[in-house]
Design a protein around this motif. Sequence first.
Motif, PDB file in Angstrom:
ATOM      1  N   HIS A   2       0.767  -1.164  -0.056  1.00 16.16           N
ATOM      2  CA  HIS A   2       0.003  -0.002  -0.078  1.00 16.16           C
ATOM      3  C   HIS A   2       0.886   1.155   0.078  1.00 16.16           C
ATOM      4  O   HIS A   2       0.697   2.135  -0.783  1.00 16.16           O
ATOM      5  CB  HIS A   2      -0.805   0.005   1.220  1.00 16.16           C
ATOM      6  N   VAL A   3       2.006   1.186   0.820  1.00 13.64           N
ATOM      7  CA  VAL A   3       2.754   2.460   0.828  1.00 13.64           C
ATOM      8  C   VAL A   3       3.531   2.543  -0.369  1.00 13.64           C
ATOM      9  O   VAL A   3       3.597   3.667  -0.726  1.00 13.64           O
ATOM     10  CB  VAL A   3       3.692   2.286   2.065  1.00 13.64           C
ATOM     11  N   GLN A   4       3.719   1.371  -1.008  1.00 15.10           N
ATOM     12  CA  GLN A   4       4.611   1.537  -2.426  1.00 15.10           C
ATOM     13  C   GLN A   4       3.736   2.091  -3.340  1.00 15.10           C
ATOM     14  O   GLN A   4       4.419   2.907  -4.089  1.00 15.10           O
ATOM     15  CB  GLN A   4       5.100   0.301  -2.631  1.00 15.10           C
ATOM     16  N   LEU A   5       2.530   1.724  -3.535  1.00 10.99           N
ATOM     17  CA  LEU A   5       1.472   2.243  -4.458  1.00 10.99           C
ATOM     18  C   LEU A   5       1.507   3.852  -4.106  1.00 10.99           C
ATOM     19  O   LEU A   5       1.411   4.559  -5.343  1.00 10.99           O
ATOM     20  CB  LEU A   5       0.436   1.563  -4.541  1.00 10.99           C
ATOM     21  N   VAL A   6       1.179   4.026  -3.091  1.00 15.10           N
ATOM     22  CA  VAL A   6       1.198   5.471  -2.662  1.00 15.10           C
ATOM     23  C   VAL A   6       2.094   6.355  -3.078  1.00 15.10           C
ATOM     24  O   VAL A   6       1.915   7.422  -3.775  1.00 15.10           O
ATOM     25  CB  VAL A   6       0.638   5.736  -1.179  1.00 15.10           C
ATOM     26  N   THR A   7       3.452   5.949  -2.716  1.00 11.11           N
ATOM     27  CA  THR A   7       4.536   6.585  -3.048  1.00 11.11           C
ATOM     28  C   THR A   7       4.938   6.829  -4.548  1.00 11.11           C
ATOM     29  O   THR A   7       5.323   7.765  -4.960  1.00 11.11           O
ATOM     30  CB  THR A   7       5.663   5.864  -2.590  1.00 11.11           C
ATOM     31  N   LEU A   8       4.816   5.620  -5.184  1.00 14.01           N
ATOM     32  CA  LEU A   8       4.907   5.399  -6.701  1.00 14.01           C
ATOM     33  C   LEU A   8       3.997   6.322  -7.414  1.00 14.01           C
ATOM     34  O   LEU A   8       4.213   7.342  -8.330  1.00 14.01           O
ATOM     35  CB  LEU A   8       4.858   4.081  -7.070  1.00 14.01           C
ATOM     36  N   GLY A   9       2.610   6.423  -6.894  1.00 12.41           N
ATOM     37  CA  GLY A   9       1.673   7.416  -7.595  1.00 12.41           C
ATOM     38  C   GLY A   9       2.016   8.679  -7.340  1.00 12.41           C
ATOM     39  O   GLY A   9       1.792   9.703  -8.216  1.00 12.41           O
ATOM     40  N   LEU A  10       2.346   9.172  -6.180  1.00 12.38           N
ATOM     41  CA  LEU A  10       2.573  10.420  -5.797  1.00 12.38           C
ATOM     42  C   LEU A  10       3.959  10.938  -6.609  1.00 12.38           C
ATOM     43  O   LEU A  10       3.758  12.100  -6.941  1.00 12.38           O
ATOM     44  CB  LEU A  10       2.924  10.570  -4.252  1.00 12.38           C
ATOM     45  N   CYS A  11       4.842  10.198  -6.516  1.00 13.60           N
ATOM     46  CA  CYS A  11       6.126  10.606  -7.213  1.00 13.60           C
ATOM     47  C   CYS A  11       5.964  10.668  -8.872  1.00 13.60           C
ATOM     48  O   CYS A  11       6.498  11.538  -9.465  1.00 13.60           O
ATOM     49  CB  CYS A  11       7.229   9.624  -7.053  1.00 13.60           C
ATOM     50  N   SER A  12       5.092   9.939  -9.266  1.00 10.98           N
ATOM     51  CA  SER A  12       5.026   9.831 -10.872  1.00 10.98           C
ATOM     52  C   SER A  12       3.829  10.991 -10.990  1.00 10.98           C
ATOM     53  O   SER A  12       4.299  11.922 -11.988  1.00 10.98           O
ATOM     54  CB  SER A  12       4.249   8.691 -11.350  1.00 10.98           C
ATOM     55  N   GLY A  13       3.095  11.221 -10.267  1.00  8.34           N
ATOM     56  CA  GLY A  13       2.278  12.389 -10.491  1.00  8.34           C
ATOM     57  C   GLY A  13       2.903  13.704 -10.301  1.00  8.34           C
ATOM     58  O   GLY A  13       2.538  14.477 -11.216  1.00  8.34           O
ATOM     59  N   MET A  14       3.968  13.770  -9.494  1.00  8.79           N
ATOM     60  CA  MET A  14       4.711  15.122  -9.151  1.00  8.79           C
ATOM     61  C   MET A  14       5.542  15.362 -10.219  1.00  8.79           C
ATOM     62  O   MET A  14       5.701  16.287 -10.848  1.00  8.79           O
ATOM     63  CB  MET A  14       5.401  14.699  -7.929  1.00  8.79           C
ATOM     64  N   LEU A  15       6.055  14.114 -10.740  1.00  4.45           N
ATOM     65  CA  LEU A  15       6.859  14.250 -11.989  1.00  4.45           C
ATOM     66  C   LEU A  15       6.173  14.863 -13.326  1.00  4.45           C
ATOM     67  O   LEU A  15       6.597  16.023 -13.857  1.00  4.45           O
ATOM     68  CB  LEU A  15       7.587  12.970 -12.487  1.00  4.45           C
ATOM     69  N   VAL A  16       4.971  14.362 -13.692  1.00  2.80           N
ATOM     70  CA  VAL A  16       4.184  14.809 -14.671  1.00  2.80           C
ATOM     71  C   VAL A  16       3.577  16.196 -14.457  1.00  2.80           C
ATOM     72  O   VAL A  16       3.872  16.983 -15.472  1.00  2.80           O
ATOM     73  CB  VAL A  16       2.944  13.924 -15.069  1.00  2.80           C
ATOM     74  N   ALA A  17       3.186  16.423 -13.351  1.00  2.78           N
ATOM     75  CA  ALA A  17       2.787  17.864 -13.006  1.00  2.78           C
ATOM     76  C   ALA A  17       3.968  18.649 -13.112  1.00  2.78           C
ATOM     77  O   ALA A  17       3.816  19.937 -13.577  1.00  2.78           O
ATOM     78  CB  ALA A  17       2.279  17.869 -11.331  1.00  2.78           C
ATOM     79  N   GLY A  18       5.348  18.433 -12.587  1.00  2.55           N
ATOM     80  CA  GLY A  18       6.419  19.264 -12.628  1.00  2.55           C
ATOM     81  C   GLY A  18       6.791  19.695 -14.389  1.00  2.55           C
ATOM     82  O   GLY A  18       6.902  20.711 -14.637  1.00  2.55           O
ATOM     83  N   LEU A  19       6.477  18.598 -15.136  1.00  2.28           N
ATOM     84  CA  LEU A  19       6.591  18.959 -16.797  1.00  2.28           C
ATOM     85  C   LEU A  19       5.687  19.614 -16.958  1.00  2.28           C
ATOM     86  O   LEU A  19       5.964  20.628 -18.022  1.00  2.28           O
ATOM     87  CB  LEU A  19       6.642  17.514 -17.349  1.00  2.28           C
ATOM     88  N   MET A  20       4.194  19.661 -16.641  1.00  2.00           N
ATOM     89  CA  MET A  20       3.399  20.590 -16.990  1.00  2.00           C
ATOM     90  C   MET A  20       3.654  22.070 -16.588  1.00  2.00           C
ATOM     91  O   MET A  20       3.240  23.139 -17.410  1.00  2.00           O
ATOM     92  CB  MET A  20       2.033  20.120 -16.664  1.00  2.00           C
ATOM     93  N   VAL A  21       4.171  22.035 -15.562  1.00  2.00           N
ATOM     94  CA  VAL A  21       4.402  23.667 -14.720  1.00  2.00           C
ATOM     95  C   VAL A  21       5.483  24.068 -15.827  1.00  2.00           C
ATOM     96  O   VAL A  21       5.451  25.271 -16.171  1.00  2.00           O
ATOM     97  CB  VAL A  21       4.922  23.399 -13.547  1.00  2.00           C
ATOM     98  N   LEU A  22       6.561  23.351 -16.280  1.00  2.00           N
ATOM     99  CA  LEU A  22       7.551  23.880 -17.029  1.00  2.00           C
ATOM    100  C   LEU A  22       6.940  24.100 -18.292  1.00  2.00           C
ATOM    101  O   LEU A  22       7.686  25.284 -18.912  1.00  2.00           O
ATOM    102  CB  LEU A  22       8.655  22.634 -17.316  1.00  2.00           C
ATOM    103  N   LEU A  23       6.053  23.543 -18.948  1.00  2.00           N
ATOM    104  CA  LEU A  23       5.301  23.867 -20.134  1.00  2.00           C
ATOM    105  C   LEU A  23       4.687  25.320 -19.936  1.00  2.00           C
ATOM    106  O   LEU A  23       4.634  26.097 -21.080  1.00  2.00           O
ATOM    107  CB  LEU A  23       4.493  22.942 -20.378  1.00  2.00           C
ATOM    108  N   THR A  24       4.176  25.466 -18.652  1.00  2.00           N
ATOM    109  CA  THR A  24       3.598  26.969 -18.477  1.00  2.00           C
ATOM    110  C   THR A  24       4.640  28.033 -18.569  1.00  2.00           C
ATOM    111  O   THR A  24       4.211  29.152 -18.853  1.00  2.00           O
ATOM    112  CB  THR A  24       2.871  27.036 -17.288  1.00  2.00           C
ATOM    113  N   LEU A  25       5.969  27.589 -18.354  1.00  2.00           N
ATOM    114  CA  LEU A  25       6.861  28.670 -18.342  1.00  2.00           C
ATOM    115  C   LEU A  25       7.088  29.174 -19.795  1.00  2.00           C
ATOM    116  O   LEU A  25       7.431  30.268 -20.329  1.00  2.00           O
ATOM    117  CB  LEU A  25       8.394  28.240 -17.945  1.00  2.00           C
TER     118      LEU A  25
END
Length: 209
Positions: A21-44
């Motif tokens: 359960h902890v692993q799935l939450v961590t992987l989902g959070l890190c992957s979501g953060m990575l994709v969101a980070g790329l999207m934020v860079l696109l807004t720059l």
Amino acid sequence: MIDWSWILENWLPIGLLLADHVQLVTLGLCSGMLVAGLMVLLTLWKPALARPMIYLSGILFTIPSLALFILIMPFTGLSKTTSVIGLSLYALLIILQNTLAGLASNPAHILEEARALGYTRIQCFLGVELPLALPALLAGLRTTSVTLVGLVTVTALIGQGGLGQLFITGLAQSFTTPVVVSLILTVLLAFCFDYLFYSIDKFLIRWVR
């Protein structure tokens, strides 16, 4: 009524499900953060993309969790990858919205001073804007992590649910103990993730207080 003997006999499988359960939450959070980070860079590069990306993330967030996992399954099957992709998509909205809101609330005079000192756009973003937006980003991660703890339970329906497996087992066998254990551990796990990001925020953002 809780069967304590069942818990003692099955403490190892319960612990493995908790770790999953902890692993799935961590992987989902890190992957979501990575994709969101790329999207934020696109807004720059193109600020006008911010609103459409938030709308898209909002649409994904409104899709019922089981339906989203079923839509992903033809491509990745009954696998952990299916769960992680679905969880990442649910993480996008909160992380992206909080980060963009934090960046938008940065004091204009500080950004002007950074540009006057010769900061490039990327230098200004990494050295000034992002640190100032860190409280909003951490708040988004804190909320997202707790949300994902609950959503992981749903992935048990595709065989990848961590503590959700206990819930399904208990319901299938009309046995209360696994259901109670699943609920208690899920709530405790949510509190742990919440406290983790609270502690990180308290440690890193001392100048905010």
